[in-house]
Scaffold this motif. Structure first.
Motif, PDB file in Angstrom:
ATOM      1  N   SER A 100     -18.213 -16.032   0.386  1.00  0.00           N
ATOM      2  CA  SER A 100     -18.783 -17.372   0.522  1.00  0.00           C
ATOM      3  C   SER A 100     -17.606 -18.348   0.547  1.00  0.00           C
ATOM      4  CB  SER A 100     -19.722 -17.696  -0.637  1.00  0.00           C
ATOM      5  OG  SER A 100     -19.006 -17.747  -1.854  1.00  0.00           O
ATOM      6  N   ILE A 101     -17.764 -19.437   1.290  1.00  0.00           N
ATOM      7  CA  ILE A 101     -16.692 -20.425   1.426  1.00  0.00           C
ATOM      8  C   ILE A 101     -17.237 -21.796   1.046  1.00  0.00           C
ATOM      9  CG2 ILE A 101     -15.004 -21.493   2.964  1.00  0.00           C
ATOM     10  CD1 ILE A 101     -15.594 -19.237   4.958  1.00  0.00           C
TER      11      ILE A 101
ATOM     12  N   GLU B 176     -20.392 -25.637   3.247  1.00  0.00           N
ATOM     13  CA  GLU B 176     -20.304 -24.260   2.796  1.00  0.00           C
ATOM     14  C   GLU B 176     -20.559 -23.335   3.964  1.00  0.00           C
ATOM     15  OE1 GLU B 176     -23.278 -24.315  -0.254  1.00  0.00           O
ATOM     16  OE2 GLU B 176     -21.794 -24.831  -1.790  1.00  0.00           O
ATOM     17  N   GLY B 177     -19.980 -22.138   3.891  1.00  0.00           N
ATOM     18  CA  GLY B 177     -20.159 -21.161   4.944  1.00  0.00           C
ATOM     19  C   GLY B 177     -19.940 -19.770   4.403  1.00  0.00           C
ATOM     20  N   ALA B 178     -19.721 -18.837   5.310  1.00  0.00           N
ATOM     21  CA  ALA B 178     -19.461 -17.449   4.937  1.00  0.00           C
ATOM     22  C   ALA B 178     -18.498 -16.857   5.948  1.00  0.00           C
ATOM     23  CB  ALA B 178     -20.752 -16.652   4.915  1.00  0.00           C
ATOM     24  N   CYS B 179     -17.719 -15.866   5.503  1.00  0.00           N
ATOM     25  CA  CYS B 179     -16.851 -15.165   6.438  1.00  0.00           C
ATOM     26  C   CYS B 179     -16.720 -13.702   6.040  1.00  0.00           C
ATOM     27  CB  CYS B 179     -15.492 -15.829   6.573  1.00  0.00           C
ATOM     28  SG  CYS B 179     -14.336 -15.526   5.259  1.00  0.00           S
ATOM     29  N   LEU B 180     -16.426 -12.898   7.029  1.00  0.00           N
ATOM     30  CA  LEU B 180     -16.221 -11.475   6.862  1.00  0.00           C
ATOM     31  C   LEU B 180     -14.743 -11.189   7.086  1.00  0.00           C
ATOM     32  CD1 LEU B 180     -17.482  -8.663   6.463  1.00  0.00           C
ATOM     33  CD2 LEU B 180     -17.781  -8.565   8.935  1.00  0.00           C
ATOM     34  N   VAL B 181     -14.097 -10.560   6.096  1.00  0.00           N
ATOM     35  CA  VAL B 181     -12.682 -10.225   6.166  1.00  0.00           C
ATOM     36  C   VAL B 181     -12.548  -8.721   6.351  1.00  0.00           C
ATOM     37  CG1 VAL B 181     -10.510 -10.168   4.870  1.00  0.00           C
ATOM     38  CG2 VAL B 181     -12.024 -12.160   4.681  1.00  0.00           C
TER      39      VAL B 181
ATOM     40  N   THR C  71      -8.971 -14.534  -9.055  1.00  0.00           N
ATOM     41  CA  THR C  71      -9.737 -13.411  -9.594  1.00  0.00           C
ATOM     42  C   THR C  71     -11.032 -13.191  -8.822  1.00  0.00           C
ATOM     43  OG1 THR C  71     -10.765 -14.854 -11.244  1.00  0.00           O
ATOM     44  CG2 THR C  71      -8.789 -13.632 -11.912  1.00  0.00           C
ATOM     45  N   LYS C  72     -11.550 -14.249  -8.165  1.00  0.00           N
ATOM     46  CA  LYS C  72     -12.807 -14.157  -7.413  1.00  0.00           C
ATOM     47  C   LYS C  72     -12.609 -13.971  -5.917  1.00  0.00           C
ATOM     48  CE  LYS C  72     -15.600 -17.092 -10.405  1.00  0.00           C
ATOM     49  NZ  LYS C  72     -16.425 -18.307 -10.406  1.00  0.00           N
ATOM     50  N   GLY C  73     -11.425 -14.287  -5.395  1.00  0.00           N
ATOM     51  CA  GLY C  73     -11.188 -14.233  -3.952  1.00  0.00           C
ATOM     52  C   GLY C  73      -9.859 -14.874  -3.620  1.00  0.00           C
ATOM     53  N   PHE C  74      -9.915 -16.065  -2.997  1.00  0.00           N
ATOM     54  CA  PHE C  74      -8.686 -16.801  -2.733  1.00  0.00           C
ATOM     55  C   PHE C  74      -8.980 -18.261  -2.449  1.00  0.00           C
ATOM     56  CE2 PHE C  74      -9.935 -14.548   1.092  1.00  0.00           C
ATOM     57  CZ  PHE C  74      -9.727 -15.414   2.150  1.00  0.00           C
ATOM     58  N   VAL C  75      -7.935 -19.096  -2.578  1.00  0.00           N
ATOM     59  CA  VAL C  75      -7.998 -20.535  -2.323  1.00  0.00           C
ATOM     60  C   VAL C  75      -6.851 -20.880  -1.397  1.00  0.00           C
ATOM     61  CG1 VAL C  75      -7.830 -22.831  -3.343  1.00  0.00           C
ATOM     62  CG2 VAL C  75      -9.025 -21.031  -4.572  1.00  0.00           C
TER      63      VAL C  75
ATOM     64  N   ARG D 137      -9.393 -28.076   1.400  1.00  0.00           N
ATOM     65  CA  ARG D 137      -9.286 -26.883   0.550  1.00  0.00           C
ATOM     66  C   ARG D 137     -10.477 -25.979   0.847  1.00  0.00           C
ATOM     67  NH1 ARG D 137      -8.336 -25.937  -5.813  1.00  0.00           N
ATOM     68  NH2 ARG D 137      -6.290 -26.602  -5.154  1.00  0.00           N
ATOM     69  N   ALA D 138     -10.193 -24.702   0.995  1.00  0.00           N
ATOM     70  CA  ALA D 138     -11.248 -23.698   1.163  1.00  0.00           C
ATOM     71  C   ALA D 138     -11.171 -22.734  -0.017  1.00  0.00           C
ATOM     72  CB  ALA D 138     -11.084 -22.949   2.478  1.00  0.00           C
ATOM     73  N   THR D 139     -12.270 -22.610  -0.731  1.00  0.00           N
ATOM     74  CA  THR D 139     -12.374 -21.666  -1.838  1.00  0.00           C
ATOM     75  C   THR D 139     -13.279 -20.539  -1.379  1.00  0.00           C
ATOM     76  OG1 THR D 139     -12.133 -23.453  -3.427  1.00  0.00           O
ATOM     77  CG2 THR D 139     -13.054 -21.383  -4.250  1.00  0.00           C
ATOM     78  N   LEU D 140     -12.741 -19.337  -1.319  1.00  0.00           N
ATOM     79  CA  LEU D 140     -13.498 -18.172  -0.856  1.00  0.00           C
ATOM     80  C   LEU D 140     -13.744 -17.238  -2.025  1.00  0.00           C
ATOM     81  CD1 LEU D 140     -11.434 -19.088   1.601  1.00  0.00           C
ATOM     82  CD2 LEU D 140     -12.745 -17.321   2.747  1.00  0.00           C
ATOM     83  N   ASP D 141     -15.009 -16.963  -2.283  1.00  0.00           N
ATOM     84  CA  ASP D 141     -15.406 -16.076  -3.366  1.00  0.00           C
ATOM     85  C   ASP D 141     -16.016 -14.814  -2.787  1.00  0.00           C
ATOM     86  OD1 ASP D 141     -14.627 -17.846  -5.408  1.00  0.00           O
ATOM     87  OD2 ASP D 141     -16.547 -18.884  -5.345  1.00  0.00           O
ATOM     88  N   TYR D 142     -15.489 -13.674  -3.230  1.00  0.00           N
ATOM     89  CA  TYR D 142     -15.983 -12.371  -2.774  1.00  0.00           C
ATOM     90  C   TYR D 142     -17.428 -12.199  -3.222  1.00  0.00           C
ATOM     91  CZ  TYR D 142     -16.079  -7.318  -2.011  1.00  0.00           C
ATOM     92  OH  TYR D 142     -16.391  -6.048  -1.569  1.00  0.00           O
ATOM     93  N   ILE D 143     -18.269 -11.750  -2.304  1.00  0.00           N
ATOM     94  CA  ILE D 143     -19.678 -11.494  -2.633  1.00  0.00           C
ATOM     95  C   ILE D 143     -19.810 -10.023  -2.979  1.00  0.00           C
ATOM     96  CG2 ILE D 143     -22.038 -11.493  -1.767  1.00  0.00           C
ATOM     97  CD1 ILE D 143     -21.198 -13.857   0.050  1.00  0.00           C
ATOM     98  N   GLU D 144     -20.072  -9.755  -4.255  1.00  0.00           N
ATOM     99  CA  GLU D 144     -20.182  -8.376  -4.731  1.00  0.00           C
ATOM    100  C   GLU D 144     -21.363  -7.686  -4.092  1.00  0.00           C
ATOM    101  OE1 GLU D 144     -17.999  -6.838  -6.684  1.00  0.00           O
ATOM    102  OE2 GLU D 144     -16.810  -8.647  -7.025  1.00  0.00           O
ATOM    103  N   ARG D 145     -21.221  -6.378  -3.909  1.00  0.00           N
ATOM    104  CA  ARG D 145     -22.301  -5.591  -3.298  1.00  0.00           C
ATOM    105  C   ARG D 145     -23.360  -5.267  -4.313  1.00  0.00           C
ATOM    106  NH1 ARG D 145     -18.856  -1.467   0.420  1.00  0.00           N
ATOM    107  NH2 ARG D 145     -17.657  -3.069   1.387  1.00  0.00           N
TER     108      ARG D 145
END
Length: 107
Positions: free
Chosen positions: A7-8, A19-24, A82-86, A99-107
């Motif tokens: 999530s971004i 807000e948005g979403a991206c796939l890495v 710890t959650k993703g990256f900034v 600023r973009a704050t990207l948080d990993y979405i747990e499975r």
């Protein structure tokens, strides 16, 4: 950095822009929010991230809050969290830091 869905949240000193979403995957990414789609590359030297992002507005009738063109590139710098990256970058012509704050979405 983990491959997966993030999530971004995009913010400036003025507040939240959206807000948005991206796939890495394997150092590349694709994503979208209500106004733009984006894709690019992510590189890490172990402590710092460098992101190159190409952005494209979905349609001309959608108005950019920051008066951005239909297509543009952004060059970000940042770090893993710890959650993703900034990451942060100056917004061309807007006089603000994005600023973009990207948080990993747990499975």
């Amino acid at each position: 950095m983990k491959d997966g869905l993030y999530s971004i949240t995009f913010t400036t000193t003025e507040g939240t822009l959206g807000e948005g979403a991206c796939l890495v995957r394997d150092g590349t990414f694709v994503g979208a929010d209500f106004l733009h789609s984006y894709h690019g590359t992510i590189a890490s030297d172990g402590s710092r991230l460098t992101v190159v992002m190409h952005c494209r507005r979905h349609a001309a009738e959608f108005v950019s809050q920051m008066n951005l063109p239909m297509e543009f590139d952004l060059h970000w710098k940042g770090e893993e969290t710890t959650k993703g990256f900034v990451v942060e970058t100056p917004l061309p012509g807007a006089g603000v830091i994005l600023r973009a704050t990207l948080d990993y979405i747990e499975r």
